[in-house]
Design an enzyme around this catalytic site. Structure first.
Site, PDB file in Angstrom:
ATOM      1  N   GLY A 178       0.818  -1.209   0.000  1.00  0.00           N
ATOM      2  CA  GLY A 178       0.000   0.000   0.000  1.00  0.00           C
ATOM      3  C   GLY A 178       0.850   1.256   0.000  1.00  0.00           C
ATOM      4  O   GLY A 178       0.591   2.210  -0.759  1.00  0.00           O
ATOM      5  N   ASP A 179       1.879   1.289   0.825  1.00  0.00           N
ATOM      6  CA  ASP A 179       2.782   2.438   0.866  1.00  0.00           C
ATOM      7  C   ASP A 179       3.514   2.612  -0.459  1.00  0.00           C
ATOM      8  O   ASP A 179       3.667   3.731  -0.958  1.00  0.00           O
ATOM      9  CB  ASP A 179       3.798   2.262   1.993  1.00  0.00           C
ATOM     10  N   THR A 180       3.975   1.507  -1.014  1.00  0.00           N
ATOM     11  CA  THR A 180       4.756   1.585  -2.248  1.00  0.00           C
ATOM     12  C   THR A 180       3.897   2.049  -3.413  1.00  0.00           C
ATOM     13  O   THR A 180       4.324   2.889  -4.225  1.00  0.00           O
ATOM     14  CB  THR A 180       5.390   0.225  -2.555  1.00  0.00           C
TER      15      THR A 180
END
Length: 411
Positions: A178-180
């Site tokens: 999700g962050d990436t």
């Protein structure tokens, strides 16, 4: 594998050379976006709190007290240690932002405004500034103020519901996807805004929500629900609605991933496993027909794979150009000749002389490729140099250090 040895910075290269970026984020999403820009030549000034610095420095496995992940996430960056809660440190950030092209932050919405560093203030100082803001739920909406990590965004986007065997607890993807994904959407936004700025001369704010970045990758999930009321569920290793595409257990207890879902590919696959009549069956001639009979197709492929090792399965399918592969561990990756040939296994020389393998740089540009120019910095390693570039005298820098507003030393 080739070795990069830059503790000593090499000349700036790459398509983003000359781009000045101020990174105020921490951990994953914001810093990953800045890392991507840094790989292609941008000058990244990373602002960290004095003392511990970015928490990522202590995440997962440590070498000599520092995470080896840090060496990937913060390569090619400069570190300035500032206490952002101090008004004088905030004034330094405003001065840096007044001369920057891009500012990246991933704090909870409202934090930057509380420090006097919101877009209203910064864009007034520098109308050309492009400001990337990454947060769990975005800068607006009823969930704006909720704390949001990538794992929550993955669940809210619908991804976590799909990552499971039917009837079993959903599992997370083994990395911070999700962050990436949010970081990469942020980089796209920055590049779009830079392109538009060439016409207008104006900067703008890029608002990226973690859950929206993942949701943007959810393919037909929503239109299928809208058109048919279909709520897609978990399917384990299969790819629902596309057949055949699955993981098949082999004689040596390993798994082969086989994707025979093209019409002509399916015929070649069926001939190879000794089932040419299935390849010639008009009911299985297109994807819709194969999906209706996927259990029968999977059973036939599974019986064939179970009599062979993974290597034997892959060798047979390579000969007839059927997409197939094994499930790699990191040990498989490190030994793979294709990874090496594509410069995806870089070896960097650390400050103590030891070598560390890190992922190579993507995407591959033919004329202005990215590069590893500089190892990840120590906390505040570049504080003095950056403050000198701003015009501060040695006495002013010493006073700021004595007051605990900045930290670090001359590199």
């Amino acid at each position: 594998m080739h070795t990069e040895a830059p503790s000593t910075p090499s000349p700036v290269q790459g398509p983003l050379a000359g781009l000045k970026v101020l990174e105020l984020g921490q951990l994953i999403a914001g810093p990953f976006a800045a890392k991507t820009l840094a790989d292609f030549g941008a000058d990244i000034i990373k602002i960290e709190p004095p003392g511990a610095g970015d928490p990522l420095r202590k995440w997962r496995l440590l070498k000599d007290g520092t995470s080896v992940w840090w060496q990937v996430q913060s390569r090619n960056k400069r570190s300035v240690a500032l206490d952002l809660k101090n008004p004088q440190a905030q004034a330094i950030v405003r001065q840096l932002a007044s001369d920057a092209d891009v500012l990246i932050e991933n704090f909870r919405p409202g934090a930057m405004e509380g420090w006097g560093l919101g877009p209203d203030e910064l864009l007034k100082l520098n109308p050309r500034l492009i400001m990337l803001r990454i947060s769990g739920y975005g800068q607006t909406g009823p969930y704006r103020d909720k704390p949001g990590f990538g794992v929550v965004a993955e669940a809210m986007s619908g991804l976590r519901h799909l990552t499971a065997e039917p009837g079993r607890v959903p599992v997370r993807v083994g990395v911070s996807i999700g962050d990436t994904l949010a970081a990469l959407h942020g980089v796209i936004g920055i590049l779009l805004a830079l392109q538009e700025r060439q016409r207008s001369g104006q900067g703008q704010v890029i608002d990226v929500a973690l859950y929206e970045a993942v949701f943007n990758c959810m393919e037909s999930l929503l239109p299928e629900y809208s058109a048919f009321g279909a709520v897609r569920g978990p399917a384990g290793s299969a790819l629902p609605g596309i057949a055949p595409s699955n993981a098949y257990r082999c004689r040596d207890e390993g798994y082969a991933l086989i994707a025979g879902n093209g019409d002509s590919i399916f015929k070649r696959l069926m001939a190879t496993i000794g089932r040419p009549e299935m390849g010639a069956d008009p009911e299985l001639a297109d994807n819709a027909g194969r999906v209706a009979h996927v259990d029968r197709i999977d059973e036939a492929i599974g019986q064939w794979a179970a009599q062979r090792t993974v290597d034997e399965v892959l060798a047979a399918l390579d000969q007839v150009a059927v997409p197939a592969g094994r499930i790699y561990t990191v040990a498989d990756i490190a030994a793979d000749p294709h990874y090496r040939a594509r410069d995806m296994l870089d070896e960097v020389q650390m400050d103590d002389g030891s070598l560390l393998a890190v992922p190579g740089i993507v995407p591959k540009l033919s004329r202005t490729p990215g590069s590893h120019r500089r190892n990840a910095p120590q906390i505040g390693q570049d504080t003095d140099a950056v403050l000198r570039e701003m015009g501060l005298s040695p006495e002013q820098i010493s006073t700021l250090k004595d007051q605990g507003i900045v930290a670090g030393g001359t590199p």
